[in-house]
Write an enzyme that holds these catalytic residues in place. Structure first.
Site, PDB file in Angstrom:
ATOM      1  N   CYS A   2       0.847  -1.188   0.000  1.00  0.00           N
ATOM      2  CA  CYS A   2       0.000   0.000   0.000  1.00  0.00           C
ATOM      3  C   CYS A   2       0.883   1.239   0.000  1.00  0.00           C
ATOM      4  O   CYS A   2       2.087   1.171   0.230  1.00  0.00           O
ATOM      5  CB  CYS A   2      -0.902   0.016   1.231  1.00  0.00           C
ATOM      6  SG  CYS A   2      -1.922  -1.465   1.423  1.00  0.00           S
ATOM      7  N   ARG A  27       1.495   1.832  -5.908  1.00  0.00           N
ATOM      8  CA  ARG A  27       1.688   0.856  -4.840  1.00  0.00           C
ATOM      9  C   ARG A  27       0.390   0.156  -4.452  1.00  0.00           C
ATOM     10  O   ARG A  27       0.412  -0.839  -3.720  1.00  0.00           O
ATOM     11  CB  ARG A  27       2.280   1.547  -3.608  1.00  0.00           C
ATOM     12  CG  ARG A  27       3.624   2.201  -3.867  1.00  0.00           C
ATOM     13  CD  ARG A  27       4.150   2.872  -2.620  1.00  0.00           C
ATOM     14  NE  ARG A  27       4.450   1.908  -1.586  1.00  0.00           N
ATOM     15  CZ  ARG A  27       5.622   1.296  -1.426  1.00  0.00           C
ATOM     16  NH1 ARG A  27       6.614   1.562  -2.257  1.00  0.00           N
ATOM     17  NH2 ARG A  27       5.814   0.440  -0.451  1.00  0.00           N
ATOM     18  N   TRP A  74      -3.847  -1.591  -1.371  1.00  0.00           N
ATOM     19  CA  TRP A  74      -3.837  -2.853  -2.123  1.00  0.00           C
ATOM     20  C   TRP A  74      -4.366  -3.901  -1.157  1.00  0.00           C
ATOM     21  O   TRP A  74      -3.732  -4.219  -0.165  1.00  0.00           O
ATOM     22  CB  TRP A  74      -2.419  -3.178  -2.594  1.00  0.00           C
ATOM     23  CG  TRP A  74      -2.334  -4.393  -3.458  1.00  0.00           C
ATOM     24  CD1 TRP A  74      -3.004  -4.628  -4.621  1.00  0.00           C
ATOM     25  CD2 TRP A  74      -1.512  -5.545  -3.240  1.00  0.00           C
ATOM     26  NE1 TRP A  74      -2.648  -5.853  -5.138  1.00  0.00           N
ATOM     27  CE2 TRP A  74      -1.732  -6.433  -4.313  1.00  0.00           C
ATOM     28  CE3 TRP A  74      -0.601  -5.911  -2.243  1.00  0.00           C
ATOM     29  CZ2 TRP A  74      -1.094  -7.661  -4.415  1.00  0.00           C
ATOM     30  CZ3 TRP A  74       0.036  -7.134  -2.345  1.00  0.00           C
ATOM     31  CH2 TRP A  74      -0.213  -7.991  -3.419  1.00  0.00           C
ATOM     32  N   ASN A 103       0.640  -0.128   6.159  1.00  0.00           N
ATOM     33  CA  ASN A 103       1.092  -1.003   5.075  1.00  0.00           C
ATOM     34  C   ASN A 103       1.764  -2.201   5.728  1.00  0.00           C
ATOM     35  O   ASN A 103       2.659  -2.041   6.549  1.00  0.00           O
ATOM     36  CB  ASN A 103       2.077  -0.260   4.162  1.00  0.00           C
ATOM     37  CG  ASN A 103       2.654  -1.161   3.078  1.00  0.00           C
ATOM     38  OD1 ASN A 103       2.070  -2.178   2.711  1.00  0.00           O
ATOM     39  ND2 ASN A 103       3.818  -0.785   2.561  1.00  0.00           N
ATOM     40  N   GLY A 104       1.348  -3.403   5.368  1.00  0.00           N
ATOM     41  CA  GLY A 104       1.921  -4.592   5.979  1.00  0.00           C
ATOM     42  C   GLY A 104       0.837  -5.580   6.348  1.00  0.00           C
ATOM     43  O   GLY A 104      -0.274  -5.534   5.818  1.00  0.00           O
ATOM     44  N   GLU A 484       9.999 -13.791 -19.419  1.00  0.00           N
ATOM     45  CA  GLU A 484       9.727 -12.384 -19.122  1.00  0.00           C
ATOM     46  C   GLU A 484       8.728 -11.799 -20.112  1.00  0.00           C
ATOM     47  O   GLU A 484       7.837 -11.026 -19.729  1.00  0.00           O
ATOM     48  CB  GLU A 484      11.044 -11.592 -19.149  1.00  0.00           C
ATOM     49  CG  GLU A 484      10.898 -10.098 -18.892  1.00  0.00           C
ATOM     50  CD  GLU A 484      10.360  -9.753 -17.515  1.00  0.00           C
ATOM     51  OE1 GLU A 484      10.019  -8.574 -17.312  1.00  0.00           O
ATOM     52  OE2 GLU A 484      10.276 -10.644 -16.647  1.00  0.00           O
ATOM     53  N   LYS A 488       5.127 -10.183 -19.001  1.00  0.00           N
ATOM     54  CA  LYS A 488       4.713  -8.822 -19.324  1.00  0.00           C
ATOM     55  C   LYS A 488       3.337  -8.822 -19.984  1.00  0.00           C
ATOM     56  O   LYS A 488       2.488  -7.987 -19.679  1.00  0.00           O
ATOM     57  CB  LYS A 488       5.742  -8.150 -20.258  1.00  0.00           C
ATOM     58  CG  LYS A 488       7.046  -7.799 -19.582  1.00  0.00           C
ATOM     59  CD  LYS A 488       6.951  -6.564 -18.708  1.00  0.00           C
ATOM     60  CE  LYS A 488       7.076  -6.764 -17.256  1.00  0.00           C
ATOM     61  NZ  LYS A 488       7.800  -7.727 -16.570  1.00  0.00           N
ATOM     62  N   GLU A 491       0.676  -9.619 -17.367  1.00  0.00           N
ATOM     63  CA  GLU A 491       0.512  -8.584 -16.343  1.00  0.00           C
ATOM     64  C   GLU A 491      -0.385  -7.441 -16.784  1.00  0.00           C
ATOM     65  O   GLU A 491      -1.215  -6.971 -16.005  1.00  0.00           O
ATOM     66  CB  GLU A 491       1.884  -7.997 -15.969  1.00  0.00           C
ATOM     67  CG  GLU A 491       2.711  -8.846 -15.041  1.00  0.00           C
ATOM     68  CD  GLU A 491       4.032  -8.181 -14.704  1.00  0.00           C
ATOM     69  OE1 GLU A 491       4.378  -8.127 -13.517  1.00  0.00           O
ATOM     70  OE2 GLU A 491       4.712  -7.701 -15.639  1.00  0.00           O
ATOM     71  N   HIS A 507       7.050 -31.763 -25.099  1.00  0.00           N
ATOM     72  CA  HIS A 507       6.764 -32.687 -23.997  1.00  0.00           C
ATOM     73  C   HIS A 507       5.415 -32.381 -23.339  1.00  0.00           C
ATOM     74  O   HIS A 507       5.268 -32.509 -22.132  1.00  0.00           O
ATOM     75  CB  HIS A 507       7.899 -32.626 -22.981  1.00  0.00           C
ATOM     76  CG  HIS A 507       9.212 -33.078 -23.541  1.00  0.00           C
ATOM     77  ND1 HIS A 507       9.608 -34.394 -23.553  1.00  0.00           N
ATOM     78  CD2 HIS A 507      10.198 -32.377 -24.152  1.00  0.00           C
ATOM     79  CE1 HIS A 507      10.782 -34.494 -24.135  1.00  0.00           C
ATOM     80  NE2 HIS A 507      11.175 -33.283 -24.507  1.00  0.00           N
ATOM     81  N   LYS A 606       3.311  -2.633  -7.192  1.00  0.00           N
ATOM     82  CA  LYS A 606       4.673  -2.535  -7.702  1.00  0.00           C
ATOM     83  C   LYS A 606       5.618  -3.530  -7.049  1.00  0.00           C
ATOM     84  O   LYS A 606       6.413  -4.164  -7.719  1.00  0.00           O
ATOM     85  CB  LYS A 606       5.190  -1.107  -7.515  1.00  0.00           C
ATOM     86  CG  LYS A 606       6.598  -0.891  -8.046  1.00  0.00           C
ATOM     87  CD  LYS A 606       6.663  -1.149  -9.534  1.00  0.00           C
ATOM     88  CE  LYS A 606       8.068  -1.025 -10.077  1.00  0.00           C
ATOM     89  NZ  LYS A 606       8.173  -1.497 -11.447  1.00  0.00           N
TER      90      LYS A 606
END
Length: 611
Positions: A2, A27, A74, A103-104, A484, A488, A491, A507, A606
């Site tokens: 957050c 955030r 968040w 935050n936490g 990656e 992307k 996301e 496979h 983030k």
């Protein structure tokens, strides 16, 4: 994760807090809220982005004052509702007018909640934060700082908090353990925030709170002490970047800005660290451990998400250049296993923010078992940077877009330099290192050439953007690039994408390929190029449409691909630095074409500072 911002001073707090929330919105953006002290406590909260809160504020009277707190959330504990938005208060009927932003995660909140309910406290949300606000209220006896200290001694978990109290209208108390929090020091004012982006517009002087530290702020002074009330001294330092670095400028999104910043950011990563004249790598941050690194028996690189993919490239580099047995691992798995950390093991924590909870815990576990602990992080003064024995800063500048881009290439470049630094002390000749440095120095210009193809990549992406399933395939050092690229796309466009080694497709996953399915191959010319061509043939024979990232001058690839994104010729070890750029642009354009919020994708923040 957050975003927290708080202010105490002589100016009106509201504009400063709202501006700070906008800077910190990357955030978390499920809900937002603000609390001000002005002849009582005034709180306004709203579900949605900060702009929704801003609109609601216009309809609320009495929201003024020179001391206040604000939060963008968040969601972790409890759904996305106004009742769960911060700030949270202590008991509304018999409390002291205490408000908390947090935050936490409070891991023992259920035990504390039961205790407080037995004391008569009534709760109005599903959050662990409200439990903390009630606990502070229960322990308050006229001194907010002591009440916060006492409450935090009972708490298990991670927190960064800011606390107000109606009965102490000239005091702001903040505290931190495990979640980032810093205090900007101005002229008769203090601005507290989760990171410096919310501070730099008002002051360039700041200090970071260490873990288990509480700071009491008034307009004229501050005091820092542990949660056991042992006074400590903090170092006020100059912030590392300027406001201009976090302005959007002419770009539509931060992600696009950060993609296009990569030539400049990588030059900053190399600046002062490569000496082309003498053909040497200079890494002052690890110099005192050079002998230990040269004699290392094993290197383990840990990270999450994009940082893990950079670690995978780092593994190839370390084995190839330094000839040291190397591994990569999810930090979240490493920390909970019983990992083997024997004599001669070095663990490298890779993280943009330097605050990733799992990566930090993995680093601490490695240190406890006797490993040399290095950090490869971007944020100066972050927790991983402080907890590491030594490390290398990325120096790519602030990264605001939730989907990491320039930090990824910065991490690869930093790990390249580290591998070369160690390799020169083991087996590499001076001529080889000099040649490698020359290749490395040319990477920014080569990335710039790829960026100039952005419009062509956009046109090609538009042909496939409605397809909901994609594969990304690569071999060797380009396998992590495929991962990656898939990440992307997932996301920010919400397209289902899978990255894997090209040979693994046979496979099982080849069963997914149907007519017209986009399959992205990282097919640059290297030691496994012919093998990749064979994999392309297998996809085409089953109706898949091939999108290839290929080396300039490779005309053959056009005959077996629907689309080709060309990148300059680069030595194999450094190919990920250029081959990832088209995939970043592909993901960006796909998200824009699909009408998605590029910088603030759903359900993401983030950095993940809680489990």
């Amino acid at each position: 994760m957050c975003g927290i911002v708080a202010y105490i001073g002589r100016k009106q707090a509201m504009p400063i807090l709202l501006e700070g929330l906008k800077r910190l919105e990357y955030r978390g953006y499920d809900s937002a809220g603000i609390g001000l002290l002005n002849d009582g406590l005034k709180i306004c909260r709203a579900v949605g982005r900060v702009r929704v809160l801003e609109e609601k504020i216009r309809t609320v009277e009495g929201l003024a004052g020179t001391i206040g707190i604000a939060h963008t959330r968040w969601a972790t504990h409890g759904g996305v509702t106004e009742a769960n938005a911060h700030p949270h208060q202590d008991d509304l009927e018999s409390g002291h007018g205490i408000a908390v932003i947090h935050n936490g995660i409070i891991e023992n909140y259920s035990v504390l909640k039961k205790y407080l309910e037995e004391k008569g406290h009534k709760f109005h949300s599903e959050t662990d934060t409200e439990v903390l606000s009630h606990l502070i209220g229960e322990l308050y006896h006229g001194d907010l700082e002591k009440a916060v200290q006492a409450a935090l001694r009972e708490v298990t978990g991670a927190y960064a908090i800011a606390v107000l109290c109606v009965e102490e209208p000239d005091t702001l108390v903040v505290a931190r353990k495990g979640s980032p929090l810093m205090v900007g020091v101005g002229n008769g004012e203090y601005i507290v925030a989760s990171d410096s982006s919310a501070i730099v517009a008002h002051t360039t002087q700041a200090f970071t709170l260490p873990d288990f530290t509480v700071a009491k702020l008034t307009r004229d002074a501050f005091r820092t002490a542990t949660i056991d009330d042992v006074p400590i001294t903090t170092e006020v330092r100059e912030l590392e970047f300027e406001l201009a670095e976090i302005d959007l400028g002419p770009y539509d999104h931060y992600m696009l800005k950060e993609i296009f910043e990569q030539p400049r950011s990588l030059r900053m990563t190399m600046q002062g660290r490569i000496d082309a004249r003498t053909g040497s790598i200079v890494l002052g941050g690890i110099a005192e451990h050079a002998r230990t690194l040269a004699n290392a028996k094993r290197i383990v690189m840990v990270g999450q998400g994009t940082a893990l993919h950079a670690s995978m490239v780092g593994r190839y580099l370390m084995e190839d250049l330094a000839k040291i047995a190397s591994e990569h691992d999810f930090a979240s798995e490493f920390r909970y296993r019983n990992p083997i950390v024997d004599f001669g093991t070095c663990v490298i924590a890779v993280s943009q923010s330097g605050e990733t909870a799992d990566t930090l815990a993995a680093l601490q576990e490695a240190k406890q078992r006797g490993a040399l602990a290095l950090g490869v992080v971007n944020v100066v003064g972050s927790t991983i940077a402080r907890e590491s024995d030594a490390g290398v800063y990325l120096r790519v500048g602030p990264e605001i877009g939730v989907a990491s881009t320039k930090a990824f290439t910065g991490q690869i470049l930093a790990l390249s330099m580290l591998s070369l630094y160690i390799g020169r002390r083991r087996y590499l000749s001076q001529d080889y290192v000099t040649s490698f440095i020359k290749e490395m120095s040319g990477i920014p210009d080569k990335i710039q050439r790829v960026l100039e193809t952005s419009d062509a990549i956009c046109k090609a992406t538009a042909k496939y953007v409605e397809r909901e399933n994609w594969l990304f395939l690569g071999r060797g050092v380009n396998y992590p690039v495929a991962l990656e690229g898939a990440l992307k796309l997932k996301e920010i466009s919400y397209i289902h994408a899978e990255g894997m080694p090209a040979a693994e497709m046979k496979h099982g996953p080849i069963a997914l390929i149907d007519k017209g399915m986009p399959v992205v191959f990282v097919a640059t010319r290297n030691s496994q190029y012919e093998k990749v061509l064979a994999n392309i043939s297998e996809v085409r024979s089953r109706g898949g449409h091939v999108i290839a990232v290929a080396t300039e001058g490779d005309d053959h690839i056009r005959t077996v691909s629907e689309e080709v994104f060309y990148v300059p010729d680069v030595i194999e070890q450094l190919q990920p630095l250029v081959s990832v750029i088209p995939l970043q642009l592909l993901a960006y354009h796909a998200a824009v074409l699909r009408g998605k919020d590029v910088d603030k994708p759903r359900n993401l923040a983030k950095s993940v500072t809680v489990e």
